[in-house]
Design an enzyme around this catalytic site. Sequence first.
Site, PDB file in Angstrom:
ATOM      1  N   TRP A 296       0.843  -1.218   0.000  1.00  0.00           N
ATOM      2  CA  TRP A 296       0.000   0.000   0.000  1.00  0.00           C
ATOM      3  C   TRP A 296       0.867   1.252   0.000  1.00  0.00           C
ATOM      4  O   TRP A 296       0.386   2.343  -0.274  1.00  0.00           O
ATOM      5  CB  TRP A 296      -0.972  -0.005   1.182  1.00  0.00           C
ATOM      6  CG  TRP A 296      -0.400   0.259   2.559  1.00  0.00           C
ATOM      7  CD1 TRP A 296       0.712  -0.278   3.107  1.00  0.00           C
ATOM      8  CD2 TRP A 296      -0.971   1.120   3.573  1.00  0.00           C
ATOM      9  NE1 TRP A 296       0.882   0.179   4.393  1.00  0.00           N
ATOM     10  CE2 TRP A 296      -0.126   1.036   4.707  1.00  0.00           C
ATOM     11  CE3 TRP A 296      -2.101   1.935   3.637  1.00  0.00           C
ATOM     12  CZ2 TRP A 296      -0.389   1.743   5.894  1.00  0.00           C
ATOM     13  CZ3 TRP A 296      -2.342   2.633   4.818  1.00  0.00           C
ATOM     14  CH2 TRP A 296      -1.501   2.542   5.923  1.00  0.00           C
ATOM     15  N   ASP A 297       2.153   1.073   0.308  1.00  0.00           N
ATOM     16  CA  ASP A 297       3.087   2.202   0.287  1.00  0.00           C
ATOM     17  C   ASP A 297       2.987   2.946  -1.046  1.00  0.00           C
ATOM     18  O   ASP A 297       3.048   4.178  -1.098  1.00  0.00           O
ATOM     19  CB  ASP A 297       4.528   1.701   0.470  1.00  0.00           C
ATOM     20  CG  ASP A 297       4.697   0.927   1.763  1.00  0.00           C
ATOM     21  OD1 ASP A 297       3.858   0.040   2.036  1.00  0.00           O
ATOM     22  OD2 ASP A 297       5.665   1.193   2.494  1.00  0.00           O
ATOM     23  N   GLU A 426       0.131  -2.520  12.920  1.00  0.00           N
ATOM     24  CA  GLU A 426       0.444  -3.957  12.895  1.00  0.00           C
ATOM     25  C   GLU A 426       0.775  -4.541  14.271  1.00  0.00           C
ATOM     26  O   GLU A 426       1.127  -5.709  14.366  1.00  0.00           O
ATOM     27  CB  GLU A 426       1.586  -4.217  11.902  1.00  0.00           C
ATOM     28  CG  GLU A 426       1.166  -3.936  10.467  1.00  0.00           C
ATOM     29  CD  GLU A 426       2.308  -4.025   9.451  1.00  0.00           C
ATOM     30  OE1 GLU A 426       2.025  -4.282   8.287  1.00  0.00           O
ATOM     31  OE2 GLU A 426       3.481  -3.813   9.844  1.00  0.00           O
ATOM     32  N   LYS A 494       1.362   1.098  16.477  1.00  0.00           N
ATOM     33  CA  LYS A 494       2.631   1.084  15.744  1.00  0.00           C
ATOM     34  C   LYS A 494       2.814   2.307  14.853  1.00  0.00           C
ATOM     35  O   LYS A 494       3.900   2.845  14.721  1.00  0.00           O
ATOM     36  CB  LYS A 494       2.725  -0.184  14.892  1.00  0.00           C
ATOM     37  CG  LYS A 494       4.017  -0.268  14.079  1.00  0.00           C
ATOM     38  CD  LYS A 494       4.074  -1.487  13.173  1.00  0.00           C
ATOM     39  CE  LYS A 494       5.307  -1.433  12.286  1.00  0.00           C
ATOM     40  NZ  LYS A 494       5.341  -2.518  11.302  1.00  0.00           N
ATOM     41  N   GLN A 495       1.728   2.725  14.173  1.00  0.00           N
ATOM     42  CA  GLN A 495       1.889   3.755  13.137  1.00  0.00           C
ATOM     43  C   GLN A 495       0.551   4.437  12.877  1.00  0.00           C
ATOM     44  O   GLN A 495      -0.466   4.052  13.438  1.00  0.00           O
ATOM     45  CB  GLN A 495       2.420   3.129  11.855  1.00  0.00           C
ATOM     46  CG  GLN A 495       1.477   2.109  11.243  1.00  0.00           C
ATOM     47  CD  GLN A 495       2.140   1.325  10.114  1.00  0.00           C
ATOM     48  OE1 GLN A 495       2.890   0.412  10.377  1.00  0.00           O
ATOM     49  NE2 GLN A 495       1.861   1.688   8.894  1.00  0.00           N
TER      50      GLN A 495
END
Length: 670
Positions: A296-297, A426, A494-495
Amino acid sequence: MGDGDPGVFTATALPADPRLLPTLTNACLGTRAFRGTLHAAGVYSGAVGDTHRADIPSPLGLRVAAPGTGAAAHSFALDTWAGTFNHTIESPGYMATHQLYAHHSLVHLMAFSITIRRLDRSTHPIIVQLQSLFVPQSQDLDLTPGPDFQGAHYIHGRTLVPEVAGGPRPAVHMLWTPIPPSLTLAGEEQERCWEFLVAVAEDEEEAKRSYSEGLALLATGSLLRSHTRAWAALRHRCSVELDGPWCLRQALQGCLYYLLSALPPRHCPALPFHGISPGGLANGAHGEDYWGHVFWDQDTWMFPNILLLYPEAARAMLQYRIRMLDGARRNAQEQGCEGAKFPWESAATGREVSPEEIYGAQEIHITGDVLVAFEQYYCTTQDQKLFLEDGGWELVEAVAQYWCSRMVWSEEEQLYHIRGVMPPDEYHCHVDNSAYTNAVARRSLNFAAAMARDLLLPVPEEWEDRARKIKVPFDEERKYHPEYDGYSPGEPVKQADVVLLGFPLMHPMSAEVRRNDLEMYEPVTDPAGPAMTWSMFAVGWLELKELQRAQRQLEKCFSNITEPFKVWVENSDGSGAVNFLTGMGGFLQVILFGFTGFRITRSSLLFDPAFPEDITKLKVSGVSYLGNKLEFTITMEEIRMEVTETSQEPPAFPLEAVLESGQRFCLQEG
């Protein structure tokens, strides 16, 4: 261009970690300066979870050395305006320059030159040594030498292991100018330049044609010029400049260099594009940079910038996903679903190639992320041909079918649930109703329905029904979006995850809820998490006009930018992918969408600028919208917009600027 140019990065020594050397890539070939291997786009070897970019031995992997003179001074320069990397040795009496580049318009060609120039009146011969790392063999390819061609050596072979049993094994054909162990400037010569070519293609004819074309340009002394001209034209069309802190200006030009060099040249529609991995084409060998897989980056983090500046390349990225549709259908089938499920990690076939099963099985938001890119593209271009003739509609429909089959009805809540997923965060898996996953599924279904109407196709009733009735968790009491069912405030993340609801998803919510989401997740997001996270918090704070808070988040990005060549690392401790294009994509979105306030909607391109006070001016020269190229110049005092060109075929849509006061201004070319 010396000191004081934010787009030229110079150094007198190289970083100790060779991973931080600059990359030299075009749409088809990529390597890192001084590395003994290169990669060709789409050429992977290894079965499923083991598939990785095949290492191709690189004739460019060499160092120039000046024998015996202890007094030599070395300098290195990455020129992002010319798309070249130079190593210069200055010795008493002469200067030697080694220059490398991946040719931007002849995408099967890389080249280097070595120039020796006398600095005094001496008449003795000057010798420089070429220390080559090149060995014509590879653990990923069965390479065989072929006959020389127009003075070039030739090897060819195929990858050893196909991605799926019985699948294709890509071929590699490489021609290169033989490299002597040393070069001599004769006593009577003042200056001489030696040029070397490397041509790599999957097809023998293509490799030979590219090599011949390179030779013809060398003969007229115009090979380098043909590259720098094509590259400078792209840089000019995608120009973003700001007046502000030096480190920000340098970071901006570095991001543009690395991201734009991954893209296909203009007027190359026949060239199949193979997607962009988190570390680009120069990286991705076995064991590095996620093996060169596409995540998906590409669609969420890199794509929006490319769409705004260079929609033809954005289209090529979408066509990569369309070519992978059959593999995505197989993935859905294997999970007992209908339609198409894009792989968490994609390589040459669209089949899931993630080495760990859980990501492919649970991190399913990727399928919606792909469709958001298609939606943004359609809103920005109104290009119906992509959907009607080039396979886009089949993909849209398959994604809508997937989401419908992946959700279940909850009698208790009278809403649709998506259960057992891993959200973008994640650190959590097996959760139900990830806010981001469900919001992206809703957006997929709404877009599919709207697209069907535009194409005058019937709209399945269940698409809109499920979009209306899918659960996106919301805490009425605290007025924020919990990350998933049962998320408790304060749990580490995480993000960037829920904050993505505001941007890029533009999920409907009040400013109060947007603020609460930012306040809730900013303190619990792992400071060691991946680089793109902080940029999305920055965009959120800019939206709320909290300029100080936005700036603090943006500053966190700088611990992921390495010196001297501005190569990003995924995590601030240096771990993870290098040349981390994902982080660069997030950073560019702060500038292109955060500072400008650009938002792509179905009916307009909104703008609402806000930037920290240490930035006094922002100029974005290549904004593409509905066939027009626009230049925006934004200062504290004013916003200027100019239409700099309009496409004829298909004809551009006429534009008008509408202010909050209701005033309207027609925008004509010039």
